[in-house]
Design a protein around this motif. Structure first.
Motif, PDB file in Angstrom:
ATOM      1  N   THR A   1      60.282   5.147  13.529  1.00 57.98           N
ATOM      2  CA  THR A   1      59.737   4.364  14.639  1.00 57.98           C
ATOM      3  C   THR A   1      60.518   3.070  14.839  1.00 57.98           C
ATOM      4  N   LEU A   2      61.046   2.518  13.742  1.00 60.52           N
ATOM      5  CA  LEU A   2      61.798   1.260  13.812  1.00 60.52           C
ATOM      6  C   LEU A   2      63.282   1.472  14.075  1.00 60.52           C
ATOM      7  N   GLY A   3      63.658   2.722  14.380  1.00 59.06           N
ATOM      8  CA  GLY A   3      65.039   2.996  14.735  1.00 59.06           C
ATOM      9  C   GLY A   3      65.970   3.185  13.555  1.00 59.06           C
ATOM     10  N   VAL A   4      65.414   3.455  12.371  1.00 60.52           N
ATOM     11  CA  VAL A   4      66.204   3.677  11.160  1.00 60.52           C
ATOM     12  C   VAL A   4      66.169   5.163  10.822  1.00 60.52           C
ATOM     13  N   ASP A   5      67.295   5.707  10.431  1.00 63.98           N
ATOM     14  CA  ASP A   5      67.336   7.112  10.011  1.00 63.98           C
ATOM     15  C   ASP A   5      66.400   7.296   8.819  1.00 63.98           C
ATOM     16  N   PRO A   6      65.335   8.119   8.928  1.00 65.16           N
ATOM     17  CA  PRO A   6      64.403   8.298   7.808  1.00 65.16           C
ATOM     18  C   PRO A   6      65.063   8.826   6.540  1.00 65.16           C
ATOM     19  N   HIS A   7      66.188   9.530   6.688  1.00 63.06           N
ATOM     20  CA  HIS A   7      66.887  10.005   5.488  1.00 63.06           C
ATOM     21  C   HIS A   7      67.326   8.838   4.605  1.00 63.06           C
ATOM     22  N   MET A   8      67.532   7.677   5.218  1.00 68.77           N
ATOM     23  CA  MET A   8      67.946   6.518   4.442  1.00 68.77           C
ATOM     24  C   MET A   8      66.843   6.041   3.493  1.00 68.77           C
ATOM     25  N   VAL A   9      65.594   6.294   3.848  1.00 67.95           N
ATOM     26  CA  VAL A   9      64.489   5.925   2.957  1.00 67.95           C
ATOM     27  C   VAL A   9      64.606   6.707   1.649  1.00 67.95           C
TER      28      VAL A   9
ATOM     29  N   LEU B   1      41.676  14.418 -11.820  1.00 67.88           N
ATOM     30  CA  LEU B   1      41.410  13.719 -10.568  1.00 67.88           C
ATOM     31  C   LEU B   1      42.219  12.429 -10.487  1.00 67.88           C
ATOM     32  N   ALA B   2      42.347  11.707 -11.603  1.00 70.08           N
ATOM     33  CA  ALA B   2      43.148  10.485 -11.612  1.00 70.08           C
ATOM     34  C   ALA B   2      44.614  10.808 -11.312  1.00 70.08           C
ATOM     35  N   TYR B   3      45.115  11.871 -11.901  1.00 72.60           N
ATOM     36  CA  TYR B   3      46.490  12.310 -11.650  1.00 72.60           C
ATOM     37  C   TYR B   3      46.674  12.683 -10.185  1.00 72.60           C
ATOM     38  N   ASN B   4      45.733  13.471  -9.638  1.00 74.78           N
ATOM     39  CA  ASN B   4      45.867  13.906  -8.253  1.00 74.78           C
ATOM     40  C   ASN B   4      45.719  12.753  -7.274  1.00 74.78           C
ATOM     41  N   ALA B   5      44.964  11.717  -7.656  1.00 69.32           N
ATOM     42  CA  ALA B   5      44.884  10.532  -6.798  1.00 69.32           C
ATOM     43  C   ALA B   5      46.270   9.927  -6.621  1.00 69.32           C
ATOM     44  N   TRP B   6      47.038   9.894  -7.704  1.00 75.61           N
ATOM     45  CA  TRP B   6      48.421   9.386  -7.627  1.00 75.61           C
ATOM     46  C   TRP B   6      49.291  10.324  -6.798  1.00 75.61           C
ATOM     47  N   VAL B   7      49.183  11.637  -7.031  1.00 71.35           N
ATOM     48  CA  VAL B   7      50.003  12.616  -6.301  1.00 71.35           C
ATOM     49  C   VAL B   7      49.758  12.505  -4.797  1.00 71.35           C
ATOM     50  N   LEU B   8      48.495  12.505  -4.400  1.00 68.76           N
ATOM     51  CA  LEU B   8      48.178  12.510  -2.972  1.00 68.76           C
ATOM     52  C   LEU B   8      48.527  11.179  -2.319  1.00 68.76           C
ATOM     53  N   THR B   9      48.363  10.082  -3.059  1.00 69.55           N
ATOM     54  CA  THR B   9      48.786   8.774  -2.545  1.00 69.55           C
ATOM     55  C   THR B   9      50.296   8.751  -2.339  1.00 69.55           C
ATOM     56  N   THR B  10      51.035   9.372  -3.260  1.00 72.51           N
ATOM     57  CA  THR B  10      52.497   9.436  -3.141  1.00 72.51           C
ATOM     58  C   THR B  10      52.912  10.227  -1.909  1.00 72.51           C
ATOM     59  N   VAL B  11      52.274  11.374  -1.688  1.00 72.42           N
ATOM     60  CA  VAL B  11      52.615  12.196  -0.519  1.00 72.42           C
ATOM     61  C   VAL B  11      52.364  11.435   0.776  1.00 72.42           C
ATOM     62  N   GLU B  12      51.183  10.815   0.882  1.00 78.50           N
ATOM     63  CA  GLU B  12      50.871  10.065   2.095  1.00 78.50           C
ATOM     64  C   GLU B  12      51.801   8.860   2.239  1.00 78.50           C
ATOM     65  N   GLY B  13      52.148   8.228   1.112  1.00 81.16           N
ATOM     66  CA  GLY B  13      53.066   7.092   1.158  1.00 81.16           C
ATOM     67  C   GLY B  13      54.438   7.490   1.661  1.00 81.16           C
ATOM     68  N   ILE B  14      54.951   8.621   1.197  1.00 85.57           N
ATOM     69  CA  ILE B  14      56.250   9.102   1.686  1.00 85.57           C
ATOM     70  C   ILE B  14      56.168   9.355   3.186  1.00 85.57           C
ATOM     71  N   ALA B  15      55.115  10.032   3.620  1.00 78.99           N
ATOM     72  CA  ALA B  15      54.968  10.364   5.038  1.00 78.99           C
ATOM     73  C   ALA B  15      54.954   9.103   5.890  1.00 78.99           C
ATOM     74  N   GLU B  16      54.224   8.086   5.448  1.00 79.79           N
ATOM     75  CA  GLU B  16      54.137   6.852   6.230  1.00 79.79           C
ATOM     76  C   GLU B  16      55.474   6.098   6.237  1.00 79.79           C
ATOM     77  N   SER B  17      56.162   6.072   5.100  1.00 81.91           N
ATOM     78  CA  SER B  17      57.454   5.376   5.040  1.00 81.91           C
ATOM     79  C   SER B  17      58.474   6.024   5.959  1.00 81.91           C
ATOM     80  N   LEU B  18      58.528   7.353   5.960  1.00 87.24           N
ATOM     81  CA  LEU B  18      59.480   8.053   6.823  1.00 87.24           C
ATOM     82  C   LEU B  18      59.137   7.846   8.294  1.00 87.24           C
ATOM     83  N   THR B  19      57.851   7.877   8.617  1.00 84.40           N
ATOM     84  CA  THR B  19      57.422   7.664   9.996  1.00 84.40           C
ATOM     85  C   THR B  19      57.751   6.249  10.451  1.00 84.40           C
ATOM     86  N   LEU B  20      57.492   5.268   9.576  1.00 84.83           N
ATOM     87  CA  LEU B  20      57.779   3.873   9.913  1.00 84.83           C
ATOM     88  C   LEU B  20      59.268   3.674  10.179  1.00 84.83           C
ATOM     89  N   ALA B  21      60.113   4.235   9.305  1.00 80.65           N
ATOM     90  CA  ALA B  21      61.563   4.076   9.490  1.00 80.65           C
ATOM     91  C   ALA B  21      62.008   4.634  10.831  1.00 80.65           C
TER      92      ALA B  21
END
Length: 302
Positions: A205-213, A183-203
C-alpha cells in the motif's frame, strides 16, 4: 491382556495401533506408524478417505469399535472435542482390552480434562498428546508431541507410537497442561501469520515491493523458517493447498480467546486474529491454508 502378550500374538514387533480419523494429520501419522513396523487399524467417517492406507498395510475398518478391537493404542486425530467424545463413545464395544487412548486433537485444558474423565468411564488409560506441527512435519514424522497422562505406565506403552510420529516429546505433569501449552504456542503461530499478512499489505500500500519485507527480515533476529515459508506463499497466492487449514486455525483461535476469557484474561492481539480468521472462514477460505488470511481486505471502511 498385557502389551507384550497382545503384540506377540499379532506377530508385530510393537503395539497394534488404531487410528481414528485419517484426515491430513491422521493419515500422515498412520503412514509413519505403519512404516515403523507397528500393526495398524484405521477408521474414518468417510471410509473412502481411509482406503488408501490399505496399501500401507493398514486394516481399514467400518466402525470405531471394529478398529479398536485388538489394538494396544487408540490414537484419535479428529476435528474437535465433541467429535472426539462422540467417536470414542461409538468405540466403546471395542475397548474391552483396555488399550491406551492417545488423544491428539487441539482442545481447551478443560476439554482435555473432560476427555480424561471420559477415558475413566470407558475404563481405558489416557494420554493427552496435542501436536506441534502441520502437514509437512506430520508427513516427515518430525512432529513435537506435548503429553501428559494420569497413568505413568501409559507413557511406556505409547512410546513406540510417539517415536513413529514425532522427533520430540515434551512430558508435562498433569492432564490439561499440554492443551494449555498448545494454545499458547498456537497464539504465537496465528499472531505471526496475521503479522506477516499485515506487514506485506502495508508495504504494498505504501508503494514498497512486499518481497522486500521478507528480504529484510531474513538474517535479522526476528527471522524464522515460518516467516520465510508463509510470506512467499502469500505473495505467490499459493494458498489453496493447506498445511494448516484456515478453518482449523479459526477453531483454535476461538479456543485461545475463550480459554483466556475464562481465566480472566483479555488478549487483545489474539481477539483480533480470531476475528480475522473467522471472517476469512465465513468468506469461503476455510479450506485454504491459514495464510489465506492475506487475501482478506485490510482497507479501512470509508
Amino acid at each position: 491382556m498385557s502389551e507384550t502378550n497382545r503384540t506377540a500374538s499379532s506377530g508385530q514387533s510393537g503395539p497394534v495401533v488404531a487410528v481414528l480419523g485419517t484426515g491430513t494429520m491422521g493419515e500422515a501419522m498412520a503412514r509413519n506408524i505403519a512404516a515403523a513396523g507397528l500393526g495398524l487399524r484405521v477408521w474414518n467417517r468417510n471410509r473412502a478417505v481411509a482406503e488408501p492406507l490399505a496399501g500401507a498395510g493398514a486394516t481399514v475398518c467400518g466402525t470405531p469399535a471394529e478398529a479398536c478391537r485388538g489394538a494396544d493404542v487408540v490414537l484419535t486425530a479428529l476435528a474437535n472435542e465433541k467429535v472426539v467424545a462422540d467417536v470414542m463413545d461409538q468405540a466403546r464395544d471395542g475397548l474391552a482390552g483396555r488399550p491406551v487412548w492417545m488423544q491428539t486433537c487441539t482442545v481447551s485444558p478443560d476439554g482435555g480434562r473432560r476427555l480424561a474423565q471420559q477415558a475413566d468411564r470407558l475404563g481405558v488409560p489416557y494420554v493427552e498428546a496435542p501436536l506441534l506441527g502441520t502437514k509437512e512435519p506430520a508427513v516427515a514424522g518430525t512432529l513435537t508431541v506435548l503429553a501428559a497422562s494420569p497413568q505413568r505406565e501409559a507413557r511406556e506403552l505409547v512410546r513406540p507410537v510417539l517415536e513413529a510420529v514425532g522427533s520430540r516429546t515434551v512430558w508435562l505433569d498433569e492432564v490439561g497442561q499440554p492443551s494449555g501449552l498448545k494454545l499458547a504456542y498456537n497464539a504465537w503461530v496465528l499472531t505471526t501469520v496475521e503479522g506477516i499478512a499485515e506487514s506485506l499489505t502495508l508495504a504494498g500500500t505504501l508503494g514498497v515491493d512486499p518481497h522486500m519485507v521478507i528480504d529484510v527480515i531474513d538474517g535479522s533476529g526476528l527471522n524464522s523458517p515460518y516467516v520465510q515459508t508463509k510470506g512467499p506463499r502469500m505473495l505467490d497466492d499459493d494458498l489453496d493447498t493447506p498445511s494448516f487449514p484456515l478453518e482449523a486455525a479459526a477453531k483454535d483461535a476461538g479456543l485461545i480467546t475463550d480459554t483466556a476469557r475464562a481465566a480472566g484474561l483479555h488478549l487483545g492481539i489474539a481477539e483480533v486474529v480470531s476475528e480475522r480468521l473467522h471472517l476469512a472462514s465465513d468468506d469461503g477460505l476455510g479450506r485454504a491454508d491459514v495464510a489465506a488470511t492475506y487475501r482478506m481486505s485490510r482497507h479501512a471502511a470509508v
